[in-house]
Design a protein around this motif. Structure first.
Motif, PDB file in Angstrom:
ATOM      1  N   ALA A  73       0.916  -1.237   0.152  1.00 44.27           N
ATOM      2  CA  ALA A  73       0.095   0.079  -0.070  1.00 44.27           C
ATOM      3  C   ALA A  73       0.818   1.332   0.011  1.00 44.27           C
ATOM      4  CB  ALA A  73      -0.914  -0.221   1.315  1.00 44.27           C
ATOM      5  N   VAL A  74       1.832   1.186   0.602  1.00 44.94           N
ATOM      6  CA  VAL A  74       2.795   2.412   0.971  1.00 44.94           C
ATOM      7  C   VAL A  74       3.688   2.513  -0.571  1.00 44.94           C
ATOM      8  CG1 VAL A  74       5.001   3.519   1.881  1.00 44.94           C
ATOM      9  CG2 VAL A  74       3.200   2.323   3.430  1.00 44.94           C
ATOM     10  N   ALA A  75       3.936   1.570  -1.319  1.00 42.32           N
ATOM     11  CA  ALA A  75       4.556   1.589  -2.507  1.00 42.32           C
ATOM     12  C   ALA A  75       3.735   2.140  -3.495  1.00 42.32           C
ATOM     13  CB  ALA A  75       5.079   0.307  -2.877  1.00 42.32           C
ATOM     14  N   ARG A  76       2.495   2.168  -3.333  1.00 38.73           N
ATOM     15  CA  ARG A  76       1.547   2.772  -4.551  1.00 38.73           C
ATOM     16  C   ARG A  76       1.029   4.162  -4.466  1.00 38.73           C
ATOM     17  NH1 ARG A  76      -3.858   2.530  -4.070  1.00 38.73           N
ATOM     18  NH2 ARG A  76      -3.899   2.262  -6.368  1.00 38.73           N
ATOM     19  N   GLN A  77       1.701   4.658  -3.170  1.00 43.96           N
ATOM     20  CA  GLN A  77       1.205   6.176  -3.099  1.00 43.96           C
ATOM     21  C   GLN A  77       1.474   7.205  -4.262  1.00 43.96           C
ATOM     22  OE1 GLN A  77      -0.138   7.384  -0.504  1.00 43.96           O
ATOM     23  NE2 GLN A  77       0.525   6.716   1.399  1.00 43.96           N
ATOM     24  N   PRO A  78       2.546   6.924  -5.129  1.00 38.00           N
ATOM     25  CA  PRO A  78       2.337   7.958  -6.206  1.00 38.00           C
ATOM     26  C   PRO A  78       1.209   7.541  -7.087  1.00 38.00           C
ATOM     27  CG  PRO A  78       4.595   7.248  -5.753  1.00 38.00           C
ATOM     28  CD  PRO A  78       3.706   6.099  -4.906  1.00 38.00           C
ATOM     29  N   GLU A  79       0.899   6.439  -7.136  1.00 34.39           N
ATOM     30  CA  GLU A  79      -0.111   6.081  -8.446  1.00 34.39           C
ATOM     31  C   GLU A  79      -1.521   6.617  -7.472  1.00 34.39           C
ATOM     32  OE1 GLU A  79      -2.536   2.097  -9.257  1.00 34.39           O
ATOM     33  OE2 GLU A  79      -0.690   1.804  -8.468  1.00 34.39           O
ATOM     34  N   ALA A  80      -1.787   6.275  -6.130  1.00 34.66           N
ATOM     35  CA  ALA A  80      -2.926   6.735  -5.764  1.00 34.66           C
ATOM     36  C   ALA A  80      -3.198   8.242  -5.871  1.00 34.66           C
ATOM     37  CB  ALA A  80      -3.060   6.035  -4.176  1.00 34.66           C
ATOM     38  N   LEU A  81      -2.244   8.865  -5.341  1.00 32.65           N
ATOM     39  CA  LEU A  81      -2.055  10.144  -5.492  1.00 32.65           C
ATOM     40  C   LEU A  81      -2.404  10.780  -6.837  1.00 32.65           C
ATOM     41  CD1 LEU A  81       0.729  11.088  -3.035  1.00 32.65           C
ATOM     42  CD2 LEU A  81      -1.782  11.503  -2.623  1.00 32.65           C
ATOM     43  N   GLU A  82      -1.910  10.543  -7.831  1.00 29.34           N
ATOM     44  CA  GLU A  82      -2.273  10.952  -9.070  1.00 29.34           C
ATOM     45  C   GLU A  82      -3.854  10.480  -9.695  1.00 29.34           C
ATOM     46  OE1 GLU A  82      -1.895  12.668 -12.510  1.00 29.34           O
ATOM     47  OE2 GLU A  82      -0.625  13.003 -10.997  1.00 29.34           O
ATOM     48  N   THR A  83      -4.106   9.291  -9.117  1.00 27.63           N
ATOM     49  CA  THR A  83      -5.710   8.992  -9.354  1.00 27.63           C
ATOM     50  C   THR A  83      -6.501  10.016  -8.754  1.00 27.63           C
ATOM     51  OG1 THR A  83      -4.970   6.625 -10.037  1.00 27.63           O
ATOM     52  CG2 THR A  83      -7.317   7.038  -9.393  1.00 27.63           C
ATOM     53  N   ASP A 133      -5.400  -0.414  -0.581  1.00 30.30           N
ATOM     54  CA  ASP A 133      -5.105  -0.076   0.842  1.00 30.30           C
ATOM     55  C   ASP A 133      -4.976  -1.103   2.040  1.00 30.30           C
ATOM     56  OD1 ASP A 133      -4.006   1.815   2.643  1.00 30.30           O
ATOM     57  OD2 ASP A 133      -5.682   3.259   2.584  1.00 30.30           O
ATOM     58  N   ASN A 134      -4.276  -0.599   2.899  1.00 25.04           N
ATOM     59  CA  ASN A 134      -4.149  -1.761   4.141  1.00 25.04           C
ATOM     60  C   ASN A 134      -5.110  -1.259   5.304  1.00 25.04           C
ATOM     61  OD1 ASN A 134      -2.110  -0.497   6.153  1.00 25.04           O
ATOM     62  ND2 ASN A 134      -1.588  -0.005   4.170  1.00 25.04           N
ATOM     63  N   GLY A 135      -5.309  -2.328   6.232  1.00 18.76           N
ATOM     64  CA  GLY A 135      -6.178  -1.497   7.261  1.00 18.76           C
ATOM     65  C   GLY A 135      -5.653  -0.505   8.035  1.00 18.76           C
ATOM     66  N   ALA A 136      -4.285  -0.545   8.453  1.00 16.07           N
ATOM     67  CA  ALA A 136      -3.564   0.839   8.937  1.00 16.07           C
ATOM     68  C   ALA A 136      -3.450   1.864   7.715  1.00 16.07           C
ATOM     69  CB  ALA A 136      -2.129   0.467   9.495  1.00 16.07           C
ATOM     70  N   SER A 137      -4.442   2.612   7.698  1.00 14.98           N
ATOM     71  CA  SER A 137      -4.607   3.384   6.230  1.00 14.98           C
ATOM     72  C   SER A 137      -3.669   4.012   5.995  1.00 14.98           C
ATOM     73  CB  SER A 137      -5.794   4.412   6.723  1.00 14.98           C
ATOM     74  OG  SER A 137      -6.067   5.127   5.313  1.00 14.98           O
ATOM     75  N   SER A 138      -3.125   3.863   4.583  1.00 14.59           N
ATOM     76  CA  SER A 138      -2.099   4.270   3.941  1.00 14.59           C
ATOM     77  C   SER A 138      -2.474   5.335   2.896  1.00 14.59           C
ATOM     78  CB  SER A 138      -1.023   3.211   3.544  1.00 14.59           C
ATOM     79  OG  SER A 138      -0.621   2.464   4.434  1.00 14.59           O
ATOM     80  N   THR A 139      -2.915   4.914   1.573  1.00 16.17           N
ATOM     81  CA  THR A 139      -3.240   5.561   0.564  1.00 16.17           C
ATOM     82  C   THR A 139      -4.617   6.160   0.627  1.00 16.17           C
ATOM     83  OG1 THR A 139      -4.539   3.700  -0.475  1.00 16.17           O
ATOM     84  CG2 THR A 139      -2.065   4.042  -1.342  1.00 16.17           C
ATOM     85  N   GLY A 140      -5.409   5.731   1.494  1.00 19.63           N
ATOM     86  CA  GLY A 140      -6.752   6.407   2.000  1.00 19.63           C
ATOM     87  C   GLY A 140      -6.567   7.675   2.696  1.00 19.63           C
ATOM     88  N   TYR A 141      -5.570   7.678   3.738  1.00 20.84           N
ATOM     89  CA  TYR A 141      -5.258   8.874   4.435  1.00 20.84           C
ATOM     90  C   TYR A 141      -4.798   9.975   3.580  1.00 20.84           C
ATOM     91  CZ  TYR A 141      -3.510  11.772   7.847  1.00 20.84           C
ATOM     92  OH  TYR A 141      -3.340  13.168   8.796  1.00 20.84           O
ATOM     93  N   THR A 142      -3.626   9.627   2.717  1.00 22.82           N
ATOM     94  CA  THR A 142      -3.041  10.778   1.827  1.00 22.82           C
ATOM     95  C   THR A 142      -3.827  11.177   0.811  1.00 22.82           C
ATOM     96  OG1 THR A 142      -1.811   8.959   0.470  1.00 22.82           O
ATOM     97  CG2 THR A 142      -0.492   9.605   2.443  1.00 22.82           C
ATOM     98  N   SER A 143      -4.729  10.399   0.205  1.00 25.51           N
ATOM     99  CA  SER A 143      -5.629  10.672  -0.726  1.00 25.51           C
ATOM    100  C   SER A 143      -6.600  11.715  -0.208  1.00 25.51           C
ATOM    101  CB  SER A 143      -6.330   9.544  -1.489  1.00 25.51           C
ATOM    102  OG  SER A 143      -5.372   8.878  -2.237  1.00 25.51           O
ATOM    103  N   MET A 144      -7.116  11.426   1.026  1.00 27.86           N
ATOM    104  CA  MET A 144      -8.200  12.310   1.561  1.00 27.86           C
ATOM    105  C   MET A 144      -7.533  13.674   1.867  1.00 27.86           C
ATOM    106  SD  MET A 144     -10.332  11.580   5.050  1.00 27.86           S
ATOM    107  CE  MET A 144     -11.415  10.395   4.459  1.00 27.86           C
ATOM    108  N   LEU A 145      -6.210  13.650   2.401  1.00 32.94           N
ATOM    109  CA  LEU A 145      -5.722  14.937   2.439  1.00 32.94           C
ATOM    110  C   LEU A 145      -5.404  15.636   1.408  1.00 32.94           C
ATOM    111  CD1 LEU A 145      -2.510  14.182   4.870  1.00 32.94           C
ATOM    112  CD2 LEU A 145      -4.722  15.288   5.565  1.00 32.94           C
ATOM    113  N   LEU A 146      -5.138  15.171   0.102  1.00 33.99           N
ATOM    114  CA  LEU A 146      -4.934  15.691  -1.202  1.00 33.99           C
ATOM    115  C   LEU A 146      -6.425  16.189  -1.522  1.00 33.99           C
ATOM    116  CD1 LEU A 146      -3.638  16.468  -3.782  1.00 33.99           C
ATOM    117  CD2 LEU A 146      -3.652  14.031  -4.610  1.00 33.99           C
ATOM    118  N   ALA A 147      -7.440  15.394  -1.533  1.00 35.35           N
ATOM    119  CA  ALA A 147      -8.767  15.958  -1.707  1.00 35.35           C
ATOM    120  C   ALA A 147      -9.163  17.267  -0.893  1.00 35.35           C
ATOM    121  CB  ALA A 147      -9.917  14.955  -1.517  1.00 35.35           C
ATOM    122  N   ILE A 148      -8.752  17.016   0.231  1.00 35.65           N
ATOM    123  CA  ILE A 148      -9.161  18.268   1.252  1.00 35.65           C
ATOM    124  C   ILE A 148      -8.324  19.720   0.848  1.00 35.65           C
ATOM    125  CG2 ILE A 148      -8.662  19.289   3.408  1.00 35.65           C
ATOM    126  CD1 ILE A 148      -9.150  16.663   4.575  1.00 35.65           C
ATOM    127  N   GLY A 149      -7.013  19.466   0.493  1.00 38.12           N
ATOM    128  CA  GLY A 149      -6.171  20.587  -0.164  1.00 38.12           C
ATOM    129  C   GLY A 149      -6.904  20.827  -1.338  1.00 38.12           C
TER     130      GLY A 149
END
Length: 346
Positions: free
Chosen positions: A15-25, A141-157
């Motif tokens: 989940a951490v490794a796919r952060q760039p992909e998730a954020l771009e999406t 994502d995984n249970g300890a939110s990785s992409t879910g948390y960062t993508s939420m922050l990006l959407a808020i921004g």
């Protein structure tokens, strides 16, 4: 409207490794949504960001960011809102799954106010309650939110840009590339930090503004993924007593470029293993202090994303060292979701 991406439960490191992909999406999906979403009802309103768990930390970051842009904004845990009906004039409800019962409860009681949900997808109970919804489409994502948390922050921004009349995506485009750089360049510093923090009795995390949210989210990650007691603290509040318990048995992670740096240096001087996550280049590491110097994301929310990804790398190393790789939660509560949990939901 963008069709919701399927979310699969995957391992922590994957989940951490796919952060760039998730954020771009997410950047693309949210930008498309904001081009057509009517948010005129939010104009001139004091905005309440409401969340629980990791989403509450995102609420803290969102409120801080919007206040910095001249808008009245507040962060609320769901508990705060069961009785405080007039806490804000409009609400942004945060839930990655859109199934959090507490958020649904307090949004149902505010049908007379403008409401907007930010979730992973758009087809969920919370979106049905608020009507307006931004789907991050962050995916696996995984249970300890990785992409879910960062993508939420990006959407808020991106939402904050929209609400304050700024050009959405003017400064978010480089972020996925910045995160890819952090993942590539921070592996060794993260391992050094994790080695310092291994087998601590407890770990304090300290930051201010959106950094306070990062501290809270980092503490949740350590509790969930490494099963070590951890707590997030506001920088100035930490100076008024909480740091008194720090010694050779405990650990510290500090986020920021100001007073946080001196806290990390001081606590390491007490003999407490410490980590400083910062943009500064003038702080020298010691045998008790690891320094992770990261690129700036360009604003408070982007920096929060950069810093939490660095923290996720540290936590991954700690998890592996503790023999807890890809563990799942031991304690699953049955009364916090609007429908039964399954392996494809968070």
């Amino acid at each position: 409207m963008t069709k919701d991406a399927v979310m699969r439960r995957i391992g922590y490191r994957a989940a951490v490794a796919r952060q760039p992909e998730a954020l771009e999406t997410t950047r693309t999906a949210v930008s498309e949504t904001l081009r057509v979403l009517d948010l005129s009802a939010f104009e001139g309103k004091a905005v309440g960001f409401a969340g629980i768990g990791a989403s509450y930390q995102a609420a803290l970051a969102g409120a801080s960011f919007l206040r910095a842009r001249g808008r009245r904004a507040f962060a609320f845990c769901s508990t705060d809102l069961y009785e405080a009906v007039d806490a804000a004039d409009a609400f942004v409800a945060l839930s990655a799954s859109g199934q959090s019962k507490e958020i649904a409860d307090v949004m149902q009681s505010r049908s007379h106010l403008p409401r907007l949900a930010i979730c992973r997808g758009t087809d969920n109970p919370l979106a049905g309650i608020t009507g307006a919804v931004i789907g991050t489409q962050s995916g696996d994502d995984n249970g300890a939110s990785s992409t879910g948390y960062t993508s939420m922050l990006l959407a808020i921004g991106q939402l904050a840009d929209h609400l304050t009349g700024r050009a959405v995506d003017a400064h978010w485009g480089p972020l996925p590339g910045t995160i890819a750089r952090v993942l590539m360049e921070s592996a060794d510093p993260a391992k050094r930090a994790a080695d310092l923090l291994a087998k601590r009795a407890s770990i304090d995390l300290v930051g201010a503004g959106a950094g306070f949210a990062t501290a809270g989210e980092g503490a949740m990650l350590i509790r969930e993924a490494v099963r070590i007691p951890a707590a997030g603290w506001d920088t100035l509040n930490y100076l008024h007593g909480p740091m008194e318990s720090q010694d050779g048995r405990t650990g510290l992670i500090a986020f920021g470029n100001g007073r946080e740096a001196q806290i990390a240096v001081d606590v390491a001087g007490f003999g407490c293993p410490s980590v400083l996550i910062t943009n500064r280049t003038d702080i020298a590491p010691t045998d008790k202090l690891a320094v992770m110097t990261l690129p700036s994301g360009g604003n408070e929310i982007a920096d929060a994303i950069v810093h939490i990804v660095a923290t996720q790398l540290i936590v991954g190393e700690m998890q592996d060292a503790a023999g807890l790789t890809d563990i799942t939660f031991r304690y699953r509560q049955t009364d916090t979701k609007l429908k039964p949990w399954s392996p494809t939901e968070v």
